[in-house]
Design an enzyme around this catalytic site. Structure first.
Site, mmCIF file in Angstrom:
data_model
loop_
_atom_site.group_PDB
_atom_site.id
_atom_site.type_symbol
_atom_site.label_atom_id
_atom_site.label_comp_id
_atom_site.label_asym_id
_atom_site.label_seq_id
_atom_site.Cartn_x
_atom_site.Cartn_y
_atom_site.Cartn_z
ATOM 1 N N ASP B 139 0.861 -1.183 0.000
ATOM 2 C CA ASP B 139 0.000 0.000 0.000
ATOM 3 C C ASP B 139 0.898 1.234 0.000
ATOM 4 O OD1 ASP B 139 -1.761 -2.091 0.568
ATOM 5 O OD2 ASP B 139 -3.059 -0.810 1.793
ATOM 6 N N LYS B 204 -6.868 3.479 -3.479
ATOM 7 C CA LYS B 204 -7.332 3.442 -2.092
ATOM 8 C C LYS B 204 -7.533 4.857 -1.607
ATOM 9 C CE LYS B 204 -5.327 2.049 2.389
ATOM 10 N NZ LYS B 204 -4.260 1.276 3.058
ATOM 11 N N LYS B 240 -10.234 0.294 -2.726
ATOM 12 C CA LYS B 240 -10.163 0.071 -1.286
ATOM 13 C C LYS B 240 -10.466 1.356 -0.527
ATOM 14 C CE LYS B 240 -7.025 -1.218 2.499
ATOM 15 N NZ LYS B 240 -5.684 -1.701 2.896
#
Lengths: 288, 304
Positions: B139, B204, B240
């Site tokens: 991430d 995300k 996400k």
């Protein structure tokens, strides 16, 4: 010039705010002569669930305040109610109570708040104990709040009954969700306005209006409610069993609610007993 | 691959905030019936990246969270595991060991999460390190400062550089836009379109480290960007939302939104994730409520 009355919309009181019931249902309340006064929210199990979430969130910090501070806040409730004494009396007269009965209801409610305000920092001192032991220990028992309390207030005493259920619970650091008198519910929601203006943190007191038979089974079975207080006739067997299944404390205050009584505070407390070793001074050490 | 070429035709789509709010209001008012709710809750549980990103994290805390990831609530039968755990790079090895034998993935935040304020080399080194420790997913954060200055090339180059490292090791990449620092939904759309040029595996919303985390409007805008990208290129990118989604009801709203915008192909943890820590317990409580008919209390569910 004539003017139209501006009618108050009575909503419910959850987490320090006044939402409408999520169910969008309502029921009418009439005055003594049978004329419509207001439409009240007919609260659902989901309103109760939301109130439990708010009450749980508020409880720990309420219990964590000093007893002195809780006392100040209860006294503040009394002050704010006193300031609105006349309008409460008027509102109750509209419900069909006599002037004398209305005055008594409001005055006693104010006095009762002051009474429990006084108890906030005294009941632990008075009812805790240091217990005898056979060994070199302190053994003491102290009171702790039960947690989240669900309660059904009396039907006939719209304000005093409500206050008499709420005050002992919050005096001892609990948060409460109270079902108000069904057909005299206007005073209860006006009292919620007093609460909102009295430094009571949102969620410590939550007030619903609606039907007892519909809501009590959910009060009994909700696993995040620690105690159930019933101050009105009519708890059915199924709800009673649900209370027992959930290891919940159940109190019938139907007869006790008209009294002011420190033992009502104790009903909603749990007793915690602690052992603490003491060094005997005879052993030659530093003592304690 | 150079960002300059990609950016020559870079046009972002303006967003109608009122339209977004209106669509969300309609999604939120939808009623979800019992069986659908149970399926949806289990699906949401299976999409969670169970997250702990604290300076105070210890190997023991991470191991315990990994146990929760594999055994959300043992007294209930037929529960899925969560999708992944999300930790700092130093704790990847611990998590990997604790999760051995399960399908739960390990995601590591990298590129100087949460601020991303360092040079490119340090970011790449950290990515290498996290992958070396065994991370299945990375991430990364974009350089919001550069983005707001209009240095889109820089931002895109960074994403591409990190992606090349990840894909060389078969590691999936999520790109965190930190939408709370971008200012408006228009900027969110612009950042999404930019990040999508690099074809990452996921985009995300947030780090969870600033006040404003995932919201439904922001997620809707990003989903729409993913859909437009898919239409144009045929390349599928996952989504996400992270931070701030703590109750089961909102999780269901997010799933509805994904289904409406992207369709069922995205309704798997390969293409949709929730970054959350508290959400899992609320889902479990709602599932237990559906099973028993009684509202549950938090004290009967393990904290992590």
């Amino acid at each position: 010039m004539t003017r139209l009355n501006v009618q108050k919309t009575y909503k419910i009181f959850i987490g320090g705010q006044f939402p409408r019931t999520e169910s969008a249902r309502y029921y009418p309340i009439n005055d003594g002569a049978g004329n419509l006064i207001a439409n009240m929210c007919l609260s659902s199990r989901k309103d109760f669930r939301n109130a439990v979430v708010a009450a749980r969130k508020a409880q720990a910090s309420w219990a964590g305040k000093t007893a002195y501070n809780r006392s100040q806040i209860l006294y503040r409730l009394a002050e704010m109610l006193e300031a609105r004494r006349a309008s409460f009396i008027e509102e109750m007269e509209v419900l069909g109570l006599s002037k004398k009965a209305s005055e008594k209801e409001v005055d006693h409610s104010i006095d009762r708040l002051v009474y429990y305000a006084g108890w906030c920092d005294k009941y632990t001192a008075l009812f805790s104990s240091v217990n005898p032991t056979a060994t070199a220990h302190f053994n003491f028992s102290v009171h702790e709040p039960t947690g989240v309390v669900a309660a059904v207030a009396p039907e006939d005493s719209p304000l005093l009954g409500l206050v008499s259920v709420i005050a002992p619970a919050i005096c001892g650091g609990n948060s409460v969700i109270v079902l108000a008198s069904e057909f005299k519910a206007t005073s209860a929601i006006s009292f919620a306005e007093v609460i909102q203006n009295s430094d009571v943190p949102g969620g410590v007191i939550n007030i619903l209006t609606g039907n007892m038979k519909e809501l009590v089974p959910h009060m009994a079975s909700h696993m995040d409610v620690n105690a159930l207080v019933i101050a009105r006739q009519g708890l059915d067997e199924k709800s009673r069993n649900a209370v027992v299944e959930n290891v919940k404390r159940l109190f019938d205050w139907t007869l006790k609610v008209n009294e002011q009584d420190p033992y009502l505070i104790l009903d909603l407390q749990e007793v915690k007993t602690t052992w603490h070793p003491v060094q005997q001074s005879a052993s030659g050490g530093g003592g304690y | 691959m150079s960002a300059n070429n990609l950016l020559q035709n870079f046009k972002w789509t303006p967003v109608d905030q009122m339209g977004v709010d209106d669509r969300i209001a309609r999604i939120k008012s939808r009623s979800i019936k019992d069986q659908t709710k149970i399926q949806g809750l289990k699906m949401a549980l299976n999409m969670i990246d169970l997250t702990t990103l604290e300076g105070a994290d210890t190997p023991n805390k991470v191991s315990q969270m990994c146990y929760k990831a594999m055994h959300p609530h043992d007294s209930m039968l037929g529960l899925p595991t969560v999708a992944a755990v999300c930790v700092y790079p130093t704790l990847v090895k611990t998590a990997k060991k604790a999760l051995r034998g399960s399908n739960v993935k390990v995601a590591a935040v990298a590129t100087y999460f949460p601020s991303g304020q360092t040079n490119l080399q340090a970011k790449l080194d950290e990515t290498h390190y996290a992958i070396g420790e065994g991370a299945d997913e990375i991430d990364m954060v974009i350089s919001r400062g550069k983005f707001l200055q209009g240095e889109y090339n820089y931002v895109l180059d960074e994403i591409i550089a990190v992606k090349e490292i990840c894909h060389a090791s078969n590691v999936r990449l999520k790109v965190i836009l930190e939408t709370g620092e971008l200012g408006s939904v228009d900027e969110v759309r612009k950042a999404s379109d930019l990040a999508l040029q690099a074809n990452p595996d996921f985009i995300k919303t947030s780090t969870g480290k600033i006040g404003q985390a995932a919201t439904m409007p922001v997620t809707l805008v990003m989903l729409q960007a993913i859909w437009d990208h898919f239409q144009k290129t045929g390349i599928r990118v996952g989504m996400k939302p992270a931070g701030g989604i703590s109750d089961a009801k909102s999780a269901l709203h997010y799933l509805l939104m994904v289904k409406e915008v992207l369709g069922e192909e995205w309704l798997t943890n390969e293409w949709f994730r929730f970054g959350a820590s508290r959400l899992a317990n609320d889902i479990l409580m709602q599932l237990a409520k559906q099973e028993s008919g009684m509202y549950q209390a938090g004290q009967y569910f393990s904290k992590d």
